[in-house]
Scaffold this motif. Structure first.
Motif, PDB file in Angstrom:
ATOM      1  N   UNK A   1     -14.155 126.224  63.714  1.00 54.57           N
ATOM      2  CA  UNK A   1     -13.814 125.163  64.685  1.00 54.57           C
ATOM      3  C   UNK A   1     -14.878 123.721  64.458  1.00 54.57           C
ATOM      4  N   UNK A   2     -15.953 124.118  64.313  1.00 48.47           N
ATOM      5  CA  UNK A   2     -17.166 123.185  63.908  1.00 48.47           C
ATOM      6  C   UNK A   2     -16.722 122.208  62.579  1.00 48.47           C
ATOM      7  N   UNK A   3     -16.451 123.437  61.594  1.00 42.21           N
ATOM      8  CA  UNK A   3     -16.475 122.419  60.280  1.00 42.21           C
ATOM      9  C   UNK A   3     -15.030 121.923  60.127  1.00 42.21           C
ATOM     10  N   UNK A   4     -13.983 122.623  60.431  1.00 38.05           N
ATOM     11  CA  UNK A   4     -12.660 121.875  59.995  1.00 38.05           C
ATOM     12  C   UNK A   4     -12.308 120.722  61.419  1.00 38.05           C
ATOM     13  N   UNK A   5     -12.945 120.844  62.387  1.00 41.45           N
ATOM     14  CA  UNK A   5     -12.864 119.931  63.649  1.00 41.45           C
ATOM     15  C   UNK A   5     -13.567 118.663  63.427  1.00 41.45           C
ATOM     16  N   UNK A   6     -14.906 118.826  62.822  1.00 40.27           N
ATOM     17  CA  UNK A   6     -16.003 117.880  62.799  1.00 40.27           C
ATOM     18  C   UNK A   6     -16.465 117.630  61.343  1.00 40.27           C
TER      19      UNK A   6
ATOM     20  N   UNK B   1     -25.667 122.447  52.030  1.00 41.84           N
ATOM     21  CA  UNK B   1     -24.603 123.488  51.271  1.00 41.84           C
ATOM     22  C   UNK B   1     -23.067 123.091  51.124  1.00 41.84           C
ATOM     23  N   UNK B   2     -22.570 122.292  52.247  1.00 41.62           N
ATOM     24  CA  UNK B   2     -21.344 122.197  52.587  1.00 41.62           C
ATOM     25  C   UNK B   2     -21.044 120.887  51.804  1.00 41.62           C
ATOM     26  N   UNK B   3     -21.953 120.390  51.157  1.00 42.60           N
ATOM     27  CA  UNK B   3     -21.633 119.142  50.251  1.00 42.60           C
ATOM     28  C   UNK B   3     -22.277 117.752  50.635  1.00 42.60           C
ATOM     29  N   UNK B   4     -23.066 117.762  51.790  1.00 42.93           N
ATOM     30  CA  UNK B   4     -23.751 116.521  52.011  1.00 42.93           C
ATOM     31  C   UNK B   4     -24.626 116.210  50.863  1.00 42.93           C
ATOM     32  N   UNK B   5     -24.802 115.278  50.395  1.00 40.46           N
ATOM     33  CA  UNK B   5     -25.569 114.655  49.007  1.00 40.46           C
ATOM     34  C   UNK B   5     -26.353 113.540  49.683  1.00 40.46           C
ATOM     35  N   UNK B   6     -27.869 114.137  49.444  1.00 34.30           N
ATOM     36  CA  UNK B   6     -28.665 113.050  49.837  1.00 34.30           C
ATOM     37  C   UNK B   6     -29.016 111.875  48.888  1.00 34.30           C
TER      38      UNK B   6
END
Ligand code: ADP
Ligand code: TRP
Length: 323
Positions: free
Chosen positions: A16-21, A66-71
């Motif tokens: 829910x957190x992932x797909x919703x936000x 890990x989910x793809x946020x790229x610094x």
């Protein structure tokens, strides 16, 4: 245009957190100067164990990376590493009308249940307004339940601008994907930590399989025709599958001869495919705490530069300092 969003470090993230936000946050990271932070000051309203809070902050950073946020594209920082936000919270508090906060749901829900609320929970939306206004944010991707807080942010920012007759704050817009507002949990109700019906994003394959097999369905037998539209397994499958794959599984539901076990297996396979690589990346990153620490430190340094500029504007407008 500045994109900004925050995530509370309150435990393991679920679908829910992932797909919703979270997925929307990460998709918007290509906007120049996007900012993402881990809202540890907000978490203090619920997490009261210091070791847990610290572990949660590290875990939230690992989740996002890990989910793809790229610094290299976006700035990632921890809220409390930018102390300017608490000073701005006070300035905003002095122009926030009580009735705005009284109708905010976190406080209202608690009060309705007869539970005493702390001033921290009551004023939570003002800290959130400071998070957003401190960086001249234009677009704030959030889950549906946070829209109310963006409205408070706009009201408070506007009121400050009006009182001090200056355009000190930029007023933000929320960004919400309505169709993803209610990801169902194991029991078919909205997935939520508080309902104990979650499927976590990061789980060992065996555990994931066990959870998926426990999703509640109706009791139709193998041969019976089934309705995909009322089935949580299918609703969850749609989150991962493309249109062609969705149509193929829907056809099997309608044709009969398919048991729910087979649909659950398809859901498991697509979840493994979607989150498997992130699961491995997370494991690797967890073994390299220095890298994560450096990313957060550099993120806070960059965020503070902007925060100090905007806070100065606000201080000047209301007549603080200047000696
Ligand atoms: P929980 O209900 O598990 O405590 P949070 O309130 O911490 O979850 O939610 C964090 C973010 O994830 C919020 O922006 C919220 O809108 C989003 N979110 C949580 N659960 C769901 C869900 N089942 N469907 C869609 N979005 C969700
Ligand atoms: N309140 C948000 C949540 O629970 C987290 C958050 C705190 C936030 N500050 C923010 C989100 C600023 C967006 C912008 O999900």
């Amino acid at each position: 245009m500045r994109v900004l969003s925050g995530i509370q470090p309150t435990g393991k993230i679920h679908w829910g957190n992932y797909f919703g936000a979270i997925r929307q946050y990460i998709e918007l990271q290509n906007h120049p100067a996007a900012l993402y932070f881990i809202a540890d000051l907000h978490a203090l309203t619920t997490v009261r164990n210091p070791a847990d809070l610290q572990a949660n902050v590290t875990n939230a950073a690992l989740d996002l990376l890990a989910l793809g946020l790229d610094p290299a594209k976006a700035t990632l920082y921890v809220q409390s590493d930018v102390p300017e936000v608490t000073e701005l919270t006070w300035l905003l508090m002095t122009v926030t009308q009580m009735h705005l906060l009284e109708k905010c749901h976190a406080y209202k829900d608690k009060k309705a249940k007869g539970i005493a609320a702390d001033a921290g929970l009551f004023t939570y939306p003002v800290l959130m307004a400071a998070d957003i206004l401190l960086y001249d944010s234009n677009l704030v991707p959030v889950g549906q339940d946070q829209i109310q807080h963006i409205e408070v942010t706009r009201d408070v920012g506007q009121r400050f601008n009006t009182i001090y007759e200056k355009e000190v704050f930029v007023l933000p817009e929320p960004y919400v994907v309505q169709s993803l507002a209610k990801v169902p949990g194991l029991d078919g109700e909205k997935m939520s930590k508080s309902y104990n019906n979650t499927i976590e994003v990061f789980m060992e394959p065996k555990q994931l399989r066990r959870k998926i097999m426990s999703i509640k369905t109706d009791s139709k037998g193998m041969e019976e025709v089934k309705d995909p539209e009322t089935c949580s397994v299918f609703t969850l499958y749609k989150l991962f599958a493309n249109e062609e794959q969705q149509a193929a599984l829907a056809e099997k539901y309608r044709a009969g001869g398919m048991g729910y076990g087979e649909a659950k297996q398809a859901l498991y396979d697509s979840a493994m495919e979607a989150f498997g690589p992130a699961f491995d990346r997370r494991k690797q990153l967890a073994e390299d705490p220095d890298t994560v620490r450096d990313i957060l430190k550099e993120g806070a340094r960059k965020a503070r530069e902007k925060a100090q500029e905007v806070l100065q504007r606000a201080r000047d407008a209301c007549g603080l300092g200047g000696r």
